[in-house]
Structure formats: structure tokens, C-alpha cells
Motif scaffolding. Structure first.
Motif, PDB file in Angstrom:
ATOM      1  N   UNK A  12      53.976  32.226  41.121  1.00 35.46           N
ATOM      2  CA  UNK A  12      52.867  32.161  40.181  1.00 35.46           C
ATOM      3  C   UNK A  12      51.850  31.088  40.573  1.00 35.46           C
ATOM      4  N   UNK A  13      50.692  31.203  39.929  1.00 36.45           N
ATOM      5  CA  UNK A  13      49.627  30.212  39.987  1.00 36.45           C
ATOM      6  C   UNK A  13      49.384  29.743  38.556  1.00 36.45           C
ATOM      7  N   UNK A  14      48.750  28.603  38.417  1.00 35.83           N
ATOM      8  CA  UNK A  14      48.230  28.186  37.117  1.00 35.83           C
ATOM      9  C   UNK A  14      46.723  28.253  37.230  1.00 35.83           C
ATOM     10  N   UNK A  15      46.112  28.977  36.302  1.00 40.60           N
ATOM     11  CA  UNK A  15      44.657  29.125  36.263  1.00 40.60           C
ATOM     12  C   UNK A  15      44.102  28.366  35.076  1.00 40.60           C
ATOM     13  N   UNK A  16      42.825  28.018  35.174  1.00 42.09           N
ATOM     14  CA  UNK A  16      42.112  27.438  34.034  1.00 42.09           C
ATOM     15  C   UNK A  16      40.734  28.095  33.947  1.00 42.09           C
ATOM     16  N   UNK A  17      40.215  28.172  32.727  1.00 40.09           N
ATOM     17  CA  UNK A  17      38.882  28.754  32.546  1.00 40.09           C
ATOM     18  C   UNK A  17      37.901  27.673  32.117  1.00 40.09           C
ATOM     19  N   UNK A  18      36.677  28.053  31.846  1.00 43.59           N
ATOM     20  CA  UNK A  18      35.635  27.072  31.532  1.00 43.59           C
ATOM     21  C   UNK A  18      35.869  26.357  30.208  1.00 43.59           C
ATOM     22  N   UNK A  19      36.712  26.903  29.350  1.00 46.01           N
ATOM     23  CA  UNK A  19      37.014  26.228  28.089  1.00 46.01           C
ATOM     24  C   UNK A  19      38.245  25.338  28.195  1.00 46.01           C
ATOM     25  N   UNK A  20      38.844  25.261  29.395  1.00 42.27           N
ATOM     26  CA  UNK A  20      39.994  24.394  29.609  1.00 42.27           C
ATOM     27  C   UNK A  20      41.332  25.025  29.288  1.00 42.27           C
ATOM     28  N   UNK A  21      41.326  26.308  28.942  1.00 40.57           N
ATOM     29  CA  UNK A  21      42.582  26.990  28.659  1.00 40.57           C
ATOM     30  C   UNK A  21      43.285  27.308  29.973  1.00 40.57           C
ATOM     31  N   UNK A  22      44.607  27.382  29.927  1.00 40.34           N
ATOM     32  CA  UNK A  22      45.431  27.633  31.107  1.00 40.34           C
ATOM     33  C   UNK A  22      46.119  28.990  31.015  1.00 40.34           C
ATOM     34  N   UNK A  23      46.465  29.535  32.181  1.00 38.48           N
ATOM     35  CA  UNK A  23      47.177  30.803  32.234  1.00 38.48           C
ATOM     36  C   UNK A  23      48.147  30.794  33.407  1.00 38.48           C
ATOM     37  N   UNK A  24      49.330  31.316  33.172  1.00 37.90           N
ATOM     38  CA  UNK A  24      50.307  31.549  34.230  1.00 37.90           C
ATOM     39  C   UNK A  24      49.950  32.890  34.849  1.00 37.90           C
ATOM     40  N   UNK A  25      49.785  32.936  36.176  1.00 40.98           N
ATOM     41  CA  UNK A  25      49.262  34.135  36.822  1.00 40.98           C
ATOM     42  C   UNK A  25      50.077  34.491  38.070  1.00 40.98           C
ATOM     43  N   UNK A  26      50.534  35.727  38.193  1.00 44.23           N
ATOM     44  CA  UNK A  26      51.282  36.134  39.385  1.00 44.23           C
ATOM     45  C   UNK A  26      50.416  36.045  40.642  1.00 44.23           C
ATOM     46  N   UNK A  27      50.986  35.516  41.738  1.00 42.94           N
ATOM     47  CA  UNK A  27      50.217  35.398  42.980  1.00 42.94           C
ATOM     48  C   UNK A  27      49.841  36.759  43.544  1.00 42.94           C
ATOM     49  N   UNK A  28      50.562  37.806  43.156  1.00 41.66           N
ATOM     50  CA  UNK A  28      50.316  39.146  43.690  1.00 41.66           C
ATOM     51  C   UNK A  28      49.112  39.843  43.050  1.00 41.66           C
ATOM     52  N   UNK A  29      48.512  39.225  42.051  1.00 45.49           N
ATOM     53  CA  UNK A  29      47.366  39.817  41.348  1.00 45.49           C
ATOM     54  C   UNK A  29      46.147  38.922  41.575  1.00 45.49           C
ATOM     55  N   UNK A  30      45.013  39.537  41.911  1.00 43.25           N
ATOM     56  CA  UNK A  30      43.778  38.784  42.144  1.00 43.25           C
ATOM     57  C   UNK A  30      43.419  37.945  40.928  1.00 43.25           C
ATOM     58  N   UNK A  31      42.925  36.740  41.183  1.00 46.13           N
ATOM     59  CA  UNK A  31      42.465  35.850  40.118  1.00 46.13           C
ATOM     60  C   UNK A  31      41.226  36.477  39.481  1.00 46.13           C
ATOM     61  N   UNK A  32      41.225  36.612  38.151  1.00 48.95           N
ATOM     62  CA  UNK A  32      40.078  37.250  37.492  1.00 48.95           C
ATOM     63  C   UNK A  32      38.845  36.347  37.501  1.00 48.95           C
ATOM     64  N   UNK A  33      37.673  36.961  37.422  1.00 50.41           N
ATOM     65  CA  UNK A  33      36.433  36.176  37.358  1.00 50.41           C
ATOM     66  C   UNK A  33      36.463  35.220  36.169  1.00 50.41           C
ATOM     67  N   UNK A  34      35.920  34.030  36.380  1.00 51.38           N
ATOM     68  CA  UNK A  34      35.867  33.048  35.307  1.00 51.38           C
ATOM     69  C   UNK A  34      37.074  32.124  35.248  1.00 51.38           C
ATOM     70  N   UNK A  35      38.039  32.345  36.116  1.00 48.82           N
ATOM     71  CA  UNK A  35      39.240  31.519  36.163  1.00 48.82           C
ATOM     72  C   UNK A  35      39.355  30.864  37.531  1.00 48.82           C
ATOM     73  N   UNK A  36      39.879  29.645  37.569  1.00 57.12           N
ATOM     74  CA  UNK A  36      40.077  28.898  38.820  1.00 57.12           C
ATOM     75  C   UNK A  36      41.533  28.481  38.936  1.00 57.12           C
ATOM     76  N   UNK A  37      42.029  28.441  40.162  1.00 62.56           N
ATOM     77  CA  UNK A  37      43.399  27.994  40.426  1.00 62.56           C
ATOM     78  C   UNK A  37      43.435  26.470  40.342  1.00 62.56           C
TER      79      UNK A  37
END
Length: 66
Positions: A12-37
Motif C-alpha cells: 500500500x501507499x498513504x495518500x493525502x489530498x489538499x484538505x489534509x485527509x489521508x487514504x490507504x491506497x493499493x500500489x497496484x491502482x493508479x493514484x487518483x487526481x488530487x491525491x499525493x503519495x
């Protein structure tokens, strides 16, 4: 079909968006727009530990300034 978001043995990766929220994200799926690793390829538990240690205020950034 296995749910890639619930794979205890997955990577997994940990992503964050512009509001500072975090998301657990599988490495096998492209990071969605608006989110950063913010935490790279790790175990599910490693990513959850990273989130627990660093994201102590669950409110969006716009609400946490009050």
C-alpha cells in the motif's frame, strides 16, 4: 475477486489530498487526481501505523484552524 483495499498481504501507499485527509491506497491502482503519495510502498500495517502517527486531527484542513 479479492478486494485490493482489504488485502492483509498487499502493498500500500498513504495518500493525502489538499484538505489534509489521508487514504490507504493499493500500489497496484493508479493514484487518483488530487491525491499525493506521502508514504511509499509498505505493508498495510506499516501504512496504518504511519497514518496513526501523523494524522491526529481527522477534520479537513479548512475546519481545523478554528
Amino acid at each position: 475477486m479479492n478486494d485490493p483495499f482489504e488485502d492483509g498481504n498487499g502493498r500500500y501507499l498513504v495518500l493525502t489530498n489538499t484538505t489534509g485527509q489521508h487514504s490507504l491506497w493499493p500500489v497496484s491502482i493508479d493514484v487518483p487526481p488530487g491525491w499525493d503519495v506521502v508514504h511509499g510502498d509498505d505493508t498495510r500495517q506499516g501504512c496504518l501505523d504511519f497514518i496513526d502517527a501523523g494524522w491526529t486531527d481527522m477534520r479537513p484542513r479548512s475546519l481545523s484552524t478554528f
